[in-house]
Design a protein around this motif. Structure first.
Motif, mmCIF file in Angstrom:
data_model
loop_
_atom_site.group_PDB
_atom_site.id
_atom_site.type_symbol
_atom_site.label_atom_id
_atom_site.label_comp_id
_atom_site.label_asym_id
_atom_site.label_seq_id
_atom_site.Cartn_x
_atom_site.Cartn_y
_atom_site.Cartn_z
ATOM 1 N N ALA A 46 62.995 51.237 10.263
ATOM 2 C CA ALA A 46 62.638 50.407 9.292
ATOM 3 C C ALA A 46 60.858 50.004 9.809
ATOM 4 O O ALA A 46 60.790 49.711 11.168
ATOM 5 N N ARG A 47 60.039 50.276 9.460
ATOM 6 C CA ARG A 47 58.695 50.480 9.448
ATOM 7 C C ARG A 47 57.941 49.300 8.529
ATOM 8 O O ARG A 47 58.080 49.770 7.333
ATOM 9 N N ALA A 48 57.598 48.321 9.000
ATOM 10 C CA ALA A 48 56.813 47.361 8.369
ATOM 11 C C ALA A 48 55.421 47.206 8.783
ATOM 12 O O ALA A 48 55.225 46.929 9.986
ATOM 13 N N SER A 49 54.372 46.741 7.959
ATOM 14 C CA SER A 49 53.074 46.479 8.206
ATOM 15 C C SER A 49 52.460 45.312 7.455
ATOM 16 O O SER A 49 53.192 44.871 6.628
ATOM 17 N N LEU A 50 51.544 44.795 8.009
ATOM 18 C CA LEU A 50 50.779 43.520 7.482
ATOM 19 C C LEU A 50 50.328 43.954 5.960
ATOM 20 O O LEU A 50 49.797 45.070 5.732
ATOM 21 N N ALA A 51 50.407 42.932 5.125
ATOM 22 C CA ALA A 51 50.227 43.364 3.784
ATOM 23 C C ALA A 51 48.463 43.564 3.628
ATOM 24 O O ALA A 51 48.330 44.472 2.700
ATOM 25 N N GLN A 52 47.766 43.186 4.401
ATOM 26 C CA GLN A 52 46.244 43.559 4.326
ATOM 27 C C GLN A 52 45.660 43.434 5.705
ATOM 28 O O GLN A 52 46.372 42.699 6.696
ATOM 29 N N SER A 53 44.710 43.973 5.668
ATOM 30 C CA SER A 53 43.908 43.906 7.060
ATOM 31 C C SER A 53 43.465 42.420 7.471
ATOM 32 O O SER A 53 42.997 41.713 6.589
#
Length: 373
Positions: free
Chosen positions: A8-15
């Motif tokens: 499961a790999r999640a990132s911030l929606a925007q910088s």
């Protein structure tokens, strides 16, 4: 193909548009206790820092600086976050350790805070560099991109991600290994195996049916060749006349159809009727037999029968007996001697006259008896 990813790999929606990014307590162990944190700066030459500490110490070090707070997962690909830019009085001040309090008092002086109508104080950046702080349990530094693996089982750890404190924070990605179950794997394999066996069985059945069809076609062709060869020889047999209401056999029906097509003669084996080109031929009438009393000697001679024949050809037994009766002599009537040149009447039976001067034949009696005979 349909199995979800085991990570499961999640990132911030925007910088981020703030100088610091912080995770809320419990976020690091949201999926699994093992987590991989990746921080990527906007440019490859920017310094990157990942600092790990207790959640209270991280918030105490931030003091009056605004930051981006990661609170959870929007979905399996996106981190849920919020920007913290004010500090309201109803919010309880975090309890910091003595070491964190000392670090906050020795930090650079912050600008004078302003208060809005709700009593909330706007937070302002101090551009402090977190690299020099001794509050962190562990840190990972680098340039451009940095990755740190943590085991957060049973702890209140949080992370702070920044560059040099004076620039916007880098992009943050959290990755957890996860157990993905495939409940339909074994049933799918069983069903697939059964379908494969059914397909093989149907394939073998198809091969067998094709082979049987080829053999049937070969036998039919051989039988047709034999029939054609047998039909090429003209044979005439006595028709078997039986029940006129019985249906024709297949062979008789084929013979009838073949004779109709060729316009040949065909004899119905049930009735003996003759058909030519599918049309029944009329029967030939037989000549009636003559009555016995109508038969005369002239008629017999005209028919070609020899006078005195015992049997006249072409006559039945009754006619022959009647003819014989007309030829027998009447023993009661006497013979009359007539001249040989005179025609004898049909009613009289005469003997020829002997020539004059002829000596009497001593065998006259015998001759008369022979002539009478």
């Amino acid at each position: 193909m349909w199995r979800p990813s085991s990570t499961a790999r999640a990132s911030l929606a925007q910088s981020p548009d703030q100088h610091y990014v912080v995770t809320e307590q419990g976020v690091l162990s949201l999926v699994e206790s093992d987590v991989e944190v990746t921080a990527t700066a906007a440019s490859a030459d920017q310094p990157v820092l990942i600092a790990v500490g207790h959640a209270q110490d991280v918030k105490a070090w931030l003091a009056s600086d605004p930051y981006i707070l990661i609170t959870g997962l929007t979905d399996w690909d996106t981190l849920e976050s919020t920007a913290v830019t004010t500090s309201c009085p109803e919010e309880a001040a975090p309890t910091a350790t003595a070491e964190a309090t000392a670090a906050a008092t020795t930090a650079e002086a912050t600008p004078t805070a302003t208060t809005d109508a709700d009593g909330c104080t706007a937070l302002e950046n101090s551009d402090a560099d977190p690299t020099d702080s001794d509050l962190w349990i562990t840190t990972e530094t680098g340039t451009g991109s940095v990755t740190l693996e943590l085991d957060t089982a049973g702890s209140d750890l949080a992370i702070l991600v920044a560059t040099d404190g004076a620039s916007n924070a880098p992009q943050v990605t959290l990755a957890w290994p996860r157990h993905v179950s495939t409940p339909w794997l074994i049933p799918g394999l069983v069903v697939g195996g059964l379908l494969l066996l059914v397909g093989v069985f149907l394939f073998l059945v198809d091969i067998q049916m094709r082979r049987a069809d080829e053999q049937r076609r070969a036998r039919a062709a051989e039988r047709a060749a034999r029939m054609a060869q047998a039909d090429s020889v003209a044979t005439v047999g006595i028709p078997r006349i039986g029940d006129p209401n019985r249906p024709l056999t297949r062979r008789e029906q084929r013979d009838k159809e073949r004779a109709e097509e060729a316009g040949e003669e065909w004899v119905d084996p049930r009735t003996g009727a003759v058909y030519v080109g599918g049309v029944q031929a009329p029967t030939v009438p037989q000549a009636p037999a003559p009555e016995p009393e109508e038969l005369t000697t002239d008629a017999v001679e005209a028919s070609g029968a020899a006078r005195g024949s015992a049997v006249v050809p072409g006559l039945d037994s009754d006619t022959t007996a009647a003819h014989r009766a007309t030829r027998e002599l009447d023993e009661t009537e006497s013979f009359t001697v007539v001249d040989a040149e005179e025609p004898a009447s049909p009613e009289s039976k005469a003997l020829p006259v002997a020539e004059e001067g002829a000596a009497p034949d001593e065998n006259t009696d015998e001759s008369d008896e022979e002539h009478q005979a």
